[in-house]
Design an enzyme around this catalytic site. Sequence first.
Site, short mmCIF file in Angstrom:
data_model
loop_
_atom_site.label_atom_id
_atom_site.label_comp_id
_atom_site.label_asym_id
_atom_site.label_seq_id
_atom_site.Cartn_x
_atom_site.Cartn_y
_atom_site.Cartn_z
CB THR A 26 36.32 55.45 -15.92
OG1 THR A 26 36.01 56.71 -16.53
CG2 THR A 26 36.65 54.45 -17.01
CG PHE A 33 36.19 46.10 -20.57
CD1 PHE A 33 36.17 46.62 -19.29
CD2 PHE A 33 35.68 44.84 -20.78
CE1 PHE A 33 35.65 45.89 -18.22
CE2 PHE A 33 35.15 44.09 -19.72
CZ PHE A 33 35.13 44.62 -18.45
CG ASP A 102 27.87 50.52 -16.46
OD1 ASP A 102 26.82 51.13 -16.69
OD2 ASP A 102 29.01 51.01 -16.65
CG HIS A 117 28.70 48.21 -27.22
ND1 HIS A 117 29.91 48.77 -26.91
CD2 HIS A 117 28.52 48.44 -28.53
CE1 HIS A 117 30.44 49.32 -28.00
NE2 HIS A 117 29.61 49.14 -29.00
CB CYS A 128 17.76 25.40 -24.41
SG CYS A 128 17.70 26.34 -22.87
CB CYS A 149 21.12 26.56 -19.14
SG CYS A 149 19.38 26.49 -19.57
CG ASN A 215 36.31 62.26 -23.63
OD1 ASN A 215 35.83 61.36 -22.95
ND2 ASN A 215 37.46 62.11 -24.29
ZN ZN Z 1 19.74 25.97 -21.82
#
Ligand code: ZN
Length: 248
Positions: A26, A33, A102, A117, A128, A149, A215
């Site tokens: 931030t 989020f 990020d 994450h 695929c 894709c 924090n």
């Molecule tokens: Zn694909």
Amino acid sequence: MGVAELAALMRERRPCVVLTGAGVSTESGVPDFRSPEGLWAQFDPLEYGSLQAFRDDPEKVWRFYAPRFSMLTEAEPNDAHRALAELERRGYVRAVVTQNIDLLHERAGSADVVEVHGSIRTSSCPRCGATYPLAEVLPLVERTAVPRCARCDGVLKPDVIFFGELLPVEALERASRLAREAKLMLVVGSTLEVQPVAGLPLETLASGGALAIVNRGPTALDGVAMLKLDGSAGEILAAVARELARAS
Ligand code: ZN
């Protein structure tokens, strides 16, 4: 502010393992989020941020996600990212475990980053299995909002962990091992409310290590931390890095 105490603890127990959350990003302008004012408080994650939502209607999820995806790539590392990279080079930090997707730790120069994450580094085709780097996906997102894709025309999914999706096992196992081996875990910019990552400091404590927290505002584990510094991650970590440079 406790900077000298944190620096002393980091010298004594080096190298520490760092766990970073949204609070670090931030300060680079990346929105949080999951906070009470964050994105998922305004928009239903089940509709826009879950694996099921993506499976049901990937185009809808991408139209929602596209402007935010671009914004993530425009953010720049801040003093907290830079200080952690510097402290790793100087032997005070073993690795950074992060909930952030990020890539800002890596861009600041951190070499050992465990992304529990996932990240926006790549996107994959669920149909695929082809994988595409950010440099190829970003222009597609900016041009069409829905990247597809090149091989099979399936809608690509960013390799970040959606709600309802399992965390990457390898990253999580490594994070857990680092937590158990750490003589000090330094938590930065996390309220330690998102499981299972929030359990990592408890693994450090259970193995006899100590916990320090930087924090803004309270966290779930303030009561068991050896040290808690309340304030800006960038300001505090830059000051700690200066303190350690002066002392060494
Ligand atoms: Zn694909």
